[in-house]
Design a protein around this motif. Structure first.
Motif, PDB file in Angstrom:
ATOM      1  N   LEU A   1       9.343   0.683   2.631  1.00 40.07           N
ATOM      2  CA  LEU A   1      10.241   0.281   1.549  1.00 40.07           C
ATOM      3  C   LEU A   1      11.268   1.363   1.268  1.00 40.07           C
ATOM      4  N   THR A   2      12.486   0.936   1.000  1.00 34.27           N
ATOM      5  CA  THR A   2      13.573   1.862   0.702  1.00 34.27           C
ATOM      6  C   THR A   2      13.525   2.331  -0.744  1.00 34.27           C
ATOM      7  N   ASP A   3      13.181   1.426  -1.653  1.00 29.96           N
ATOM      8  CA  ASP A   3      13.158   1.733  -3.080  1.00 29.96           C
ATOM      9  C   ASP A   3      11.723   1.723  -3.588  1.00 29.96           C
ATOM     10  N   PRO A   4      11.470   2.346  -4.742  1.00 25.25           N
ATOM     11  CA  PRO A   4      10.127   2.278  -5.326  1.00 25.25           C
ATOM     12  C   PRO A   4       9.698   0.837  -5.561  1.00 25.25           C
ATOM     13  N   PHE A   5       8.421   0.593  -5.432  1.00 26.75           N
ATOM     14  CA  PHE A   5       7.867  -0.752  -5.561  1.00 26.75           C
ATOM     15  C   PHE A   5       7.984  -1.233  -7.000  1.00 26.75           C
ATOM     16  N   ASP A   6       8.573  -2.418  -7.156  1.00 23.15           N
ATOM     17  CA  ASP A   6       8.700  -3.041  -8.465  1.00 23.15           C
ATOM     18  C   ASP A   6       8.060  -4.428  -8.392  1.00 23.15           C
ATOM     19  N   PRO A   7       7.001  -4.710  -9.152  1.00 27.64           N
ATOM     20  CA  PRO A   7       6.293  -5.989  -9.025  1.00 27.64           C
ATOM     21  C   PRO A   7       7.184  -7.203  -9.243  1.00 27.64           C
ATOM     22  N   ASP A   8       8.101  -7.154 -10.221  1.00 25.12           N
ATOM     23  CA  ASP A   8       8.964  -8.301 -10.482  1.00 25.12           C
ATOM     24  C   ASP A   8       9.898  -8.564  -9.302  1.00 25.12           C
TER      25      ASP A   8
ATOM     26  N   PHE B   1      13.915  -3.295   2.462  1.00 24.58           N
ATOM     27  CA  PHE B   1      13.184  -2.636   3.535  1.00 24.58           C
ATOM     28  C   PHE B   1      14.058  -1.549   4.132  1.00 24.58           C
ATOM     29  N   ARG B   2      13.382  -0.559   4.707  1.00 25.79           N
ATOM     30  CA  ARG B   2      14.107   0.534   5.349  1.00 25.79           C
ATOM     31  C   ARG B   2      14.734   0.025   6.641  1.00 25.79           C
ATOM     32  N   THR B   3      16.027   0.270   6.796  1.00 27.40           N
ATOM     33  CA  THR B   3      16.685  -0.119   8.039  1.00 27.40           C
ATOM     34  C   THR B   3      16.177   0.773   9.157  1.00 27.40           C
ATOM     35  N   GLY B   4      15.811   0.181  10.234  1.00 28.93           N
ATOM     36  CA  GLY B   4      15.250   0.966  11.328  1.00 28.93           C
ATOM     37  C   GLY B   4      14.011   0.283  11.849  1.00 28.93           C
TER      38      GLY B   4
ATOM     39  N   VAL C   1       0.853  -1.191   0.000  1.00 29.31           N
ATOM     40  CA  VAL C   1       0.000   0.000   0.000  1.00 29.31           C
ATOM     41  C   VAL C   1       0.888   1.239   0.000  1.00 29.31           C
ATOM     42  N   ARG C   2       0.508   2.215  -0.833  1.00 31.01           N
ATOM     43  CA  ARG C   2       1.220   3.494  -0.883  1.00 31.01           C
ATOM     44  C   ARG C   2       0.183   4.619  -0.943  1.00 31.01           C
ATOM     45  N   PHE C   3       0.282   5.570  -0.012  1.00 29.64           N
ATOM     46  CA  PHE C   3      -0.627   6.706   0.002  1.00 29.64           C
ATOM     47  C   PHE C   3      -0.216   7.691  -1.092  1.00 29.64           C
ATOM     48  N   ASP C   4      -1.101   7.874  -2.072  1.00 32.81           N
ATOM     49  CA  ASP C   4      -0.838   8.807  -3.161  1.00 32.81           C
ATOM     50  C   ASP C   4      -1.238  10.232  -2.797  1.00 32.81           C
ATOM     51  N   ARG C   5      -2.201  10.371  -1.918  1.00 32.46           N
ATOM     52  CA  ARG C   5      -2.646  11.693  -1.478  1.00 32.46           C
ATOM     53  C   ARG C   5      -3.276  11.577  -0.091  1.00 32.46           C
TER      54      ARG C   5
ATOM     55  N   SER D   1      10.397  10.258  -0.338  1.00 32.83           N
ATOM     56  CA  SER D   1      10.757   9.102   0.492  1.00 32.83           C
ATOM     57  C   SER D   1       9.592   8.137   0.651  1.00 32.83           C
ATOM     58  N   ASN D   2       8.425   8.493   0.147  1.00 31.14           N
ATOM     59  CA  ASN D   2       7.239   7.649   0.279  1.00 31.14           C
ATOM     60  C   ASN D   2       7.242   6.587  -0.812  1.00 31.14           C
ATOM     61  N   ASN D   3       7.825   5.423  -0.509  1.00 26.48           N
ATOM     62  CA  ASN D   3       7.825   4.293  -1.430  1.00 26.48           C
ATOM     63  C   ASN D   3       6.785   3.242  -1.065  1.00 26.48           C
TER      64      ASN D   3
END
Length: 449
Positions: A348-355, A364-367, A296-300, A403-405
């Motif tokens: 997530l640290t990087d943008p979501f990639d389905p593959d 994942f974000r360290t922390g 899930v990613r909040f777009d707005r 930073s919202n991935n």
């Protein structure tokens, strides 16, 4: 001095009146804007509480997805055996062939210590002695009241594939004698007997054993090599070995030796007893075993008075509290049970990639890791609602939108359990504070010439 002061007062009054008259005429003669405006008001700090609904189908302020994923069990502490939730688990253990080895021993020669080297060459497995496979109980997955396990000899070659869904190798038909597992306490040891004659090939080749349960309604976990150094799977047996010495007075001879072997590979495989249920329309499937994960990613963030028409939050707004609520389906999804796993969410640290997601390669974000156990009462707003406090993440995304991935949603113990859940909807309940603001309006006056 009195004369001067008394004479200057009427003159000053006349001058001030003239200036005031000029200013009045200038202001009344034009209405053009001058400068950037004048400060006319100061709003006070305010807070508000809003609920952002996140439907899993149709128009939504968030991007939502679920997907099956490759789960690596190479570092799992558990080995699963038995049946639960439409899946059958079988433990596989591979033992390397027994090869020659040497030992150094001291002996007395002419009242002095001398060093001898003994060479042990395996001849055969002793078939008239007892042999045992030792496993350590690590907890139950389903039906703790009764569980019995048995071993089979694997008769075909297999590789340690890094996936729990790889097909099982062929096994011999008759199992060895079953043994009941003491499920009253984690750490209890299970000793499984089997015929030593089945291990005769260990002198020349590797041998593999499979462990399964005798009941169709129970599933247990055993410690793997990754989970322990003392209580991991072990095989004990006796062999006949030929012994040679460097000392000429000692002739070569045969002896019996007891050995304890650890597997070179240990893993488990899952077989589906029923077809895998696909996620229902408008829901997210998260499961362990045949694993599914959610995203899930909040777009707005549509918050009146806090965000603009595009859902972008104004600068300096602060989320004091932000509860992400996951509303579960009443049945947990098909035949699956919601009894032991915990829901985990990872930024997530990087943008979501389905593959990359399906291959299990997301970063994942360290922390901080956000997790909620089923029995954590203070995080349960209702029997089928799981609550996560993510205000620090929301504030980070508002300050730095790049930073919202998004978030990954999964079950704990993906390589140790076979649970599953269906999420039917989500909502974000956020309490926002806006700081005081200065408000200005355009001023009127004669434009500069």
């Amino acid at each position: 001095m009195k004369f001067l002061r008394s004479q200057s007062f009427p003159v000053l009054t006349i001058l001030l009146a003239a200036v005031a008259s000029l200013l009045f005429e200038a202001c009344s003669s034009t209405k053009s804007a001058v400068g950037g405006g004048l400060l006319t008001d100061v709003t006070g700090e305010f807070s508000r509480r809003d609920t952002i609904d996140i439907p899993l189908s149709g128009v939504s302020p968030a991007t939502v997805a679920c997907f099956p994923v490759h789960i690596s069990f190479s570092s799992s502490e558990a080995l699963l055996a038995g049946e639960a939730n439409g899946l059958r688990a079988t433990v596989l253990l591979k033992f390397s062939p027994i090869v020659s080895w040497t030992e150094e021993r001291y002996y007395t020669l002419n009242d002095q210590a001398a060093l001898d080297t003994l060479t042990f060459t395996p001849v055969s497995v002793v078939t008239d002695s007892s042999s045992q496979l030792r496993l350590t109980y690590y907890g139950h997955v389903a039906d703790s009241s009764f569980c019995a396990v048995q071993t089979r000899l694997v008769v075909s070659s297999w590789k340690e594939e890094d996936s729990v869904m790889t097909a099982l190798p062929a096994m011999n038909a008759p199992p060895f004698s079953p043994v009941r597992v003491d499920t009253t306490a984690s750490g209890s040891v299970v000793y499984l007997p089997f015929a030593p004659a089945s291990l005769t090939q260990l002198i020349a080749d590797s041998v593999s054993l499979a462990v399964e349960t005798t009941s169709g309604s129970s599933m247990v976990r055993f410690l793997s090599q990754e989970g322990a150094t003392t209580y991991s799977p072990q095989l004990t047996l006796w062999i006949k070995a030929n012994v040679t010495s460097k000392r000429p007075e000692i002739a070569a001879h045969d002896t019996l030796i007891g050995l304890t072997l650890r597997p070179i590979h240990d893993c488990y495989r899952l077989q589906r007893l029923v077809p895998a249920p696909a996620p229902s329309a408008g829901s997210l499937r998260i499961s362990a075993g045949g694993a599914w994960r959610g995203y899930v990613r909040f777009d707005r963030f549509p918050i009146p008075g806090v965000s603009d028409s595009a859902g972008v939050v104004r600068a300096r707004a602060t989320a004091n509290s932000a509860q992400l609520q996951l509303i579960l389906g009443p049945d947990g999804g098909g035949s699956f049970k919601r009894d032991s796993a915990a829901i985990l969410i990872y930024p997530l640290t990087d943008p979501f990639d389905p593959d990359s997601a399906r291959a299990g390669l997301l970063n994942f974000r360290t922390g901080r890791l956000y997790g909620v156990g089923f029995n954590t009462a203070e995080t349960r707003a209702a029997p089928d609602v799981r609550v996560f406090e993510i205000a620090d993440l929301i504030n980070q995304w508002w300050v730095n939108p790049s930073s919202n991935n998004g978030l990954l949603i999964s079950l704990s113990g993906e390589a140790q359990l076979v649970d599953a859940l269906e999420i039917r909807s989500m909502r974000l309940i956020v309490t926002t504070t806006m700081p005081p603001q200065l408000i200005g309006k355009p001023a009127s006056g004669e434009a500069p010439r």
